[in-house]
Scaffold this active site. Structure first.
Site, short mmCIF file in Angstrom:
data_model
loop_
_atom_site.label_atom_id
_atom_site.label_comp_id
_atom_site.label_asym_id
_atom_site.label_seq_id
_atom_site.Cartn_x
_atom_site.Cartn_y
_atom_site.Cartn_z
N SER A 12 0.85 -1.19 0.00
CA SER A 12 0.00 0.00 0.00
C SER A 12 0.88 1.23 0.00
O SER A 12 1.69 1.43 0.91
CB SER A 12 -0.89 0.02 1.24
OG SER A 12 -1.40 1.34 1.40
N HIS A 37 -1.26 -1.32 -4.30
CA HIS A 37 -2.54 -1.02 -3.63
C HIS A 37 -2.63 0.48 -3.34
O HIS A 37 -1.73 1.06 -2.72
CB HIS A 37 -2.60 -1.83 -2.34
CG HIS A 37 -3.90 -1.75 -1.60
ND1 HIS A 37 -5.01 -2.50 -1.92
CD2 HIS A 37 -4.26 -1.00 -0.51
CE1 HIS A 37 -6.00 -2.23 -1.08
NE2 HIS A 37 -5.57 -1.31 -0.22
N ASP A 39 -4.90 3.46 -1.67
CA ASP A 39 -5.96 3.71 -0.69
C ASP A 39 -6.55 5.10 -0.87
O ASP A 39 -5.91 6.11 -0.59
CB ASP A 39 -5.39 3.58 0.72
CG ASP A 39 -5.16 2.12 1.09
OD1 ASP A 39 -6.11 1.33 0.97
OD2 ASP A 39 -4.03 1.78 1.49
N MET A 41 -9.23 7.79 0.33
CA MET A 41 -10.01 8.12 1.54
C MET A 41 -10.61 9.51 1.40
O MET A 41 -9.98 10.42 0.85
CB MET A 41 -9.09 8.08 2.76
CG MET A 41 -8.38 6.75 2.94
SD MET A 41 -7.51 6.70 4.51
CE MET A 41 -6.66 5.11 4.34
N HIS A 70 -8.53 0.88 -3.78
CA HIS A 70 -9.42 0.62 -2.64
C HIS A 70 -10.12 1.92 -2.28
O HIS A 70 -9.51 2.83 -1.73
CB HIS A 70 -8.56 0.09 -1.48
CG HIS A 70 -9.31 -0.19 -0.22
ND1 HIS A 70 -8.66 -0.42 0.99
CD2 HIS A 70 -10.63 -0.29 0.04
CE1 HIS A 70 -9.56 -0.65 1.93
NE2 HIS A 70 -10.76 -0.56 1.38
N MET A 72 -12.35 4.06 -0.11
CA MET A 72 -12.97 4.23 1.21
C MET A 72 -13.69 5.57 1.17
O MET A 72 -13.28 6.55 1.82
CB MET A 72 -11.88 4.17 2.30
CG MET A 72 -11.36 2.76 2.51
SD MET A 72 -9.76 2.71 3.34
CE MET A 72 -8.69 2.91 1.93
N MET A 141 -11.09 -6.49 5.71
CA MET A 141 -10.32 -5.51 6.50
C MET A 141 -9.94 -6.15 7.84
O MET A 141 -10.80 -6.64 8.57
CB MET A 141 -11.13 -4.25 6.75
CG MET A 141 -11.49 -3.43 5.52
SD MET A 141 -10.11 -2.90 4.50
CE MET A 141 -9.13 -1.97 5.68
N GLY A 146 -8.77 3.57 7.52
CA GLY A 146 -8.51 4.99 7.72
C GLY A 146 -7.04 5.32 7.86
O GLY A 146 -6.61 6.39 7.46
N PHE A 147 -6.29 4.38 8.41
CA PHE A 147 -4.88 4.68 8.68
C PHE A 147 -4.01 3.44 8.47
O PHE A 147 -4.46 2.32 8.72
CB PHE A 147 -4.71 5.18 10.13
CG PHE A 147 -5.55 6.37 10.43
CD1 PHE A 147 -5.12 7.65 10.09
CD2 PHE A 147 -6.80 6.22 11.03
CE1 PHE A 147 -5.93 8.76 10.33
CE2 PHE A 147 -7.61 7.32 11.29
CZ PHE A 147 -7.17 8.59 10.94
N ASP A 176 -6.42 -6.75 4.26
CA ASP A 176 -5.91 -5.38 4.31
C ASP A 176 -5.87 -4.87 5.74
O ASP A 176 -6.92 -4.70 6.37
CB ASP A 176 -6.80 -4.48 3.44
CG ASP A 176 -6.20 -3.11 3.21
OD1 ASP A 176 -5.08 -2.85 3.69
OD2 ASP A 176 -6.87 -2.30 2.55
N GLY A 178 -2.54 -4.33 8.92
CA GLY A 178 -1.74 -5.02 9.94
C GLY A 178 -1.09 -6.31 9.47
O GLY A 178 -0.72 -7.15 10.29
C1 DX5 Z 1 -6.23 1.08 5.81
C2 DX5 Z 1 -5.78 0.86 4.38
C3 DX5 Z 1 -4.66 -0.11 4.28
C4 DX5 Z 1 -3.41 0.34 4.97
C5 DX5 Z 1 -2.60 -0.84 5.34
O1 DX5 Z 1 -7.36 1.86 5.83
O2 DX5 Z 1 -6.86 0.37 3.61
O3 DX5 Z 1 -4.39 -0.44 2.94
O4 DX5 Z 1 -2.63 1.20 4.22
O5 DX5 Z 1 -1.50 -0.39 6.07
P1 DX5 Z 1 -0.73 -1.32 7.11
O6 DX5 Z 1 -0.20 -2.48 6.32
O7 DX5 Z 1 0.34 -0.43 7.62
O8 DX5 Z 1 -1.72 -1.75 8.15
ZN ZN Z 2 -6.46 -0.55 1.56
#
Ligand code: DX5
Ligand code: ZN
Length: 233
Positions: A12, A37, A39, A41, A70, A72, A141, A146-147, A176, A178
């Site tokens: 990501s 990937h 993200d 937001m 992705h 969001m 997820m 969000g982060f 997606d 952690g």
């Molecule tokens: C979270 C995102 C993820 C995020 C994953 O909202 O959708 O793609 O960037 O980041 P890590 O791998 O650091 O959890």
């Molecule tokens: Zn993502």
């Protein structure tokens, strides 16, 4: 894109240097990323803001593999065409982003792109039971979106349920949030094949020193492959 259940690592770029996306994308691909990937937001569906279609179109010029976008955002339908035009290969929308996910997936497929559907941690696997023939990817997820850099939430029971629901259909299970070399085996064993990883891939490296990206990608892949092979054996 030929369908395969082999483990794919999708870094990501939320964890990349935001002033240097072009070189960051080139670096992760050179170091072994299977997909990229992205993200998106909106500060409304999730409490953070990232980038819109013009930025995604600029990323496209650097992506040689698969651009996995992705979303969001809510509403999502008014923006599908713009992200398709920006060059996404896969567009994923959240079940929770509106009342008409079925229509959203139809709209994504109508652009000629692959359609993904994402599930927040609190949403059950059964939410996609009637969408399986309309989707190419289910994103589970394992953090609240969000982060980047959040702690992994164990969703292995949900992944197992989805794997059984999918059966022989050509539908990817993407994880997606952690994902690390420690958590990757848990999700691979449960049936996931696409692993998104932000902080665990970008940790320790940079565009001028990208070797750690490669080492991180290989470590996650190796841990996941071992677990996936054990499941299939
Ligand atoms: C979270 C995102 C993820 C995020 C994953 O909202 O959708 O793609 O960037 O980041 P890590 O791998 O650091 O959890
Ligand atoms: Zn993502």
């Amino acid at each position: 894109m030929v369908f395969s259940r082999a483990i794919k690592i999708a870094p990501s770029i939320l964890s990349a240097d935001f002033a240097d996306f072009g070189r960051e994308i080139q670096a992760i691909e050179a170091e072994g990323a299977d997909w990229v990937h992205v993200d998106v937001m909106d500060g409304h569906f999730v409490p953070n803001l990232t980038f819109g279609p013009p930025a995604v179109a600029a990323f496209r010029k650097h992506v040689k593999t698969v651009m996995d976008v992705h979303l969001m955002i809510a509403p999502v339908d008014p923006y599908i065409e713009a992200f398709a035009e920006a060059g996404a290969d896969i567009i994923t929308a959240h079940v929770e982003a509106g009342p008409h996910i079925h229509r959203t997936l139809q709209a994504i497929r109508a652009t000629g792109k692959k359609a993904g559907v994402a599930l927040n941690p609190g949403t059950p696997a059964e939410a996609v039971a009637h969408l399986l023939d309309l989707t190419d990817l289910i994103c589970v997820m394992t953090v609240n979106p969000g982060f980047g850099g959040q702690k992994f939430i164990d969703m292995t029971a949900k992944i197992r349920t989805l794997r059984a629901l999918i059966g022989d259909r050509p539908v990817h299970i993407e994880i997606d949030g952690g994902v690390t070399r420690e958590t990757a085996p848990l999700v691979a064993r449960a049936g996931a094949d696409v692993l998104v990883a932000g902080s665990a891939v970008f940790k320790g490296g940079s565009v001028t020193d990208p070797a750690p990206y490669g080492a991180n990608i290989r470590a996650i892949r190796q841990a996941a492959d071992l677990a996936a092979n054990a499941r299939l054996a």
